[in-house]
Scaffold this motif. Structure first.
Motif, PDB file in Angstrom:
ATOM      1  N   LEU A 174       0.842  -1.193   0.000  1.00  0.00           N
ATOM      2  CA  LEU A 174       0.000   0.000   0.000  1.00  0.00           C
ATOM      3  C   LEU A 174       0.876   1.241   0.000  1.00  0.00           C
ATOM      4  N   ASP A 175       0.643   2.130  -0.964  1.00  0.00           N
ATOM      5  CA  ASP A 175       1.284   3.440  -0.953  1.00  0.00           C
ATOM      6  C   ASP A 175       0.452   4.342  -0.049  1.00  0.00           C
ATOM      7  N   PRO A 176       0.980   4.725   1.120  1.00  0.00           N
ATOM      8  CA  PRO A 176       0.153   5.481   2.075  1.00  0.00           C
ATOM      9  C   PRO A 176      -0.207   6.877   1.600  1.00  0.00           C
ATOM     10  N   ASP A 177       0.522   7.403   0.633  1.00  0.00           N
ATOM     11  CA  ASP A 177       0.247   8.755   0.139  1.00  0.00           C
ATOM     12  C   ASP A 177      -0.864   8.776  -0.901  1.00  0.00           C
ATOM     13  N   THR A 178      -0.880   7.789  -1.775  1.00  0.00           N
ATOM     14  CA  THR A 178      -1.857   7.779  -2.876  1.00  0.00           C
ATOM     15  C   THR A 178      -3.020   6.825  -2.636  1.00  0.00           C
ATOM     16  N   ASP A 201      -9.003   5.361  -0.202  1.00  0.00           N
ATOM     17  CA  ASP A 201      -8.898   6.787   0.089  1.00  0.00           C
ATOM     18  C   ASP A 201      -7.944   6.957   1.267  1.00  0.00           C
ATOM     19  N   PRO A 202      -6.742   7.513   1.055  1.00  0.00           N
ATOM     20  CA  PRO A 202      -5.773   7.610   2.143  1.00  0.00           C
ATOM     21  C   PRO A 202      -6.215   8.514   3.289  1.00  0.00           C
ATOM     22  N   PHE A 203      -7.248   9.329   3.071  1.00  0.00           N
ATOM     23  CA  PHE A 203      -7.698  10.263   4.102  1.00  0.00           C
ATOM     24  C   PHE A 203      -8.788   9.672   4.988  1.00  0.00           C
ATOM     25  N   THR A 204      -9.509   8.670   4.503  1.00  0.00           N
ATOM     26  CA  THR A 204     -10.632   8.126   5.287  1.00  0.00           C
ATOM     27  C   THR A 204     -10.485   6.649   5.612  1.00  0.00           C
ATOM     28  N   ALA A 205      -9.707   5.907   4.823  1.00  0.00           N
ATOM     29  CA  ALA A 205      -9.610   4.454   4.997  1.00  0.00           C
ATOM     30  C   ALA A 205      -8.309   4.069   5.697  1.00  0.00           C
TER      31      ALA A 205
END
Length: 452
Positions: A174-178, A201-205
């Motif tokens: 998993l790319d944590p940024d994208t 979605d890196p901001f919600t998931a």
């Protein structure tokens, strides 16, 4: 009285919960060899009008930067002196320099390091010595970065699992940024292909774990959405997600996913939860992609106990829980059946200041999970091989500089029925494996050269 303490007391006279802080840290500047000891003093204070109840501990670490993190090396821990309301105390400690690379280190000290005292403010417990601790280790590996620059965070996030049902563990990357997720297909300890799995979605998931939740023999991917309290998973086929299945809602203010395992022996993985406020450990029992019920497994005293690892430690086909007890330096296992713990076995005593539990896995192919240890003082890597919930043998695997290499995960990367160890070289981000047989490392393979 110290100006900081005076001003803080004036601001907090009406507090009704203890608030422990570090006022000052003094250490002995000098050049030290691994094994040398040095003294330090820490002045701690209670800024509130309330008296802390119970024991608290003070922990010291050597750090390459000025931030407290899991990468720092623990060098000392001791029980703190009782602190009266609005009082302070100066305490002395003796730290032993571990086998770390040569370089300049910060001495960080934390009061109430085990979070045993319920405080008004939990974010002000750390102090730092103004003088640097200089380590001269002629036989060690040089510090990869100049002092003050932390080691790069491992990227991408990696989870092992069999995502194409071929009997060999692959890696979820998993790319944590994208939020991009890939399946790295592995055969004979080597990455042979990359398959797009999906995108989150890196901001919600939040990636919470990997397990077979629908019983098809292929591992799936568990996600949590704390903002919406939602929990669900990606079912996976041939390395690619084929949809999304919701499992339910959870209260993330007090609960966190503690892991994934089969806690009732039905060949479907379940979701393990920890209630941070009470220490209650419970599980969602999952069958055919549906939560069939929730059961309480055990109640832990989180002031002393730490839920460490999940594995089948007695070979009965049901996963159990490994628990660390820091005050006694012991590790034990909660044996689980039908979603509840029925027995506790103490495995042994190990100095948890320098020995870290790295992973659990079946390292000798006997169908029972074992425990992998790393001695961060000497670089020793070894396993406790378990039989029927007890330690049968201690096996040496080799040596490794934990400032140069990080143990990323464990999985059966060559399909021989024995779990192997995945390492990352922190200097160039190369991934490589130790392939194990009968509890011994017999070969090494390069998985990926220079991860991004």
């Amino acid at each position: 009285m110290d100006k900081l303490l005076t001003e803080s007391l004036e601001r907090r006279l009406l507090l009704h919960a203890p608030d422990l802080v570090v006022i000052d840290v003094d250490c002995s500047p000098g050049i030290y060899l691994p094994g040398d000891a040095f003294t330090y003093q820490v002045t701690a204070a209670n800024l509130s009008t309330d008296t802390p109840t119970g024991q608290y501990f003070i922990e010291a670490r050597l750090s390459l930067d000025q931030h407290w993190s899991a990468d720092d090396m623990i060098v000392d821990e001791f029980a703190g002196t009782a602190l009266s309301p609005q009082g302070q105390a100066t305490m002395s400690g003796v730290a032993t320099v571990p086998n770390v690379p040569s370089g300049n280190y910060f001495l960080l000290v934390r009061v109430d390091s085990r979070d045993q005292v319920e405080e008004e403010d939990e974010g002000n417990n750390i102090g730092m010595c103004d003088d640097m601790i200089v380590v001269n280790n002629p036989g060690g590996v040089p510090v990869p970065q100049p002092p003050g620059v932390p080691l790069p965070a491992p990227s991408p996030v990696l989870f092992p699992g069999d995502f194409n049902n071929d009997g060999t563990d692959d890696l979820l990357a998993l790319d944590p940024d994208t939020g991009v997720v890939e399946t790295w297909i592995i055969r004979d300890g080597v990455r042979v292909g990359v398959v797009p799995m999906g995108r989150s979605d890196p901001f919600t998931a939040t990636l919470a774990g990997v397990g077979d939740f629908n019983g098809d023999g292929t591992d799936d991917v568990l996600w949590t959405f704390p903002d919406s309290s939602f929990v669900g998973f990606w079912p996976v086929n041939n390395g690619t997600s084929i949809g999304f299945i919701g499992l339910g809602l959870a209260d993330f203010n007090e609960h966190e996913v503690a892991g994934v395992g089969d806690f009732n022996g039905d060949n479907h993985d379940d979701v393990l939860w920890l209630d941070r406020s009470t220490g209650q450990v419970l599980t969602w029992l999952v069958n055919s992609s549906v939560v069939q019920g929730a059961t309480g497994i055990a109640l832990l005293d989180l002031r002393d106990a730490e839920l460490s690892l999940i594995g089948d430690f007695n070979g009965d086909g049901t996963d159990d829980l490994a628990v660390l007890n820091h005050p006694t330096n012991t590790i034990g296992v909660l044996l689980v059946s039908n979603g509840s713990a029925y027995a506790f076995n103490t495995l042994g005593v190990n100095s948890l200041l320098v020995n870290r539990v790295l992973h659990t896995g079946d390292f000798n192919g006997d169908g029972t999970d074992d425990i992998l240890w790393g001695d961060y003082n000497t670089g020793r890597v070894y396993t406790w091989l378990l039989v029927d919930g007890h330690v049968a043998t201690i096996t040496e695997l080799g040596g490794m500089s934990f400032f140069q290499f990080a143990s990323r995960s464990v999985g059966d990367f060559n399909g021989d029925g024995t779990d192997d160890i995945l390492w990352q070289d922190l200097r160039d981000n190369t991934l490589f494996t130790w392939l194990l047989q009968n509890g011994v490392a017999v070969a090494s393979t390069t998985l990926v050269v220079g991860m991004p």
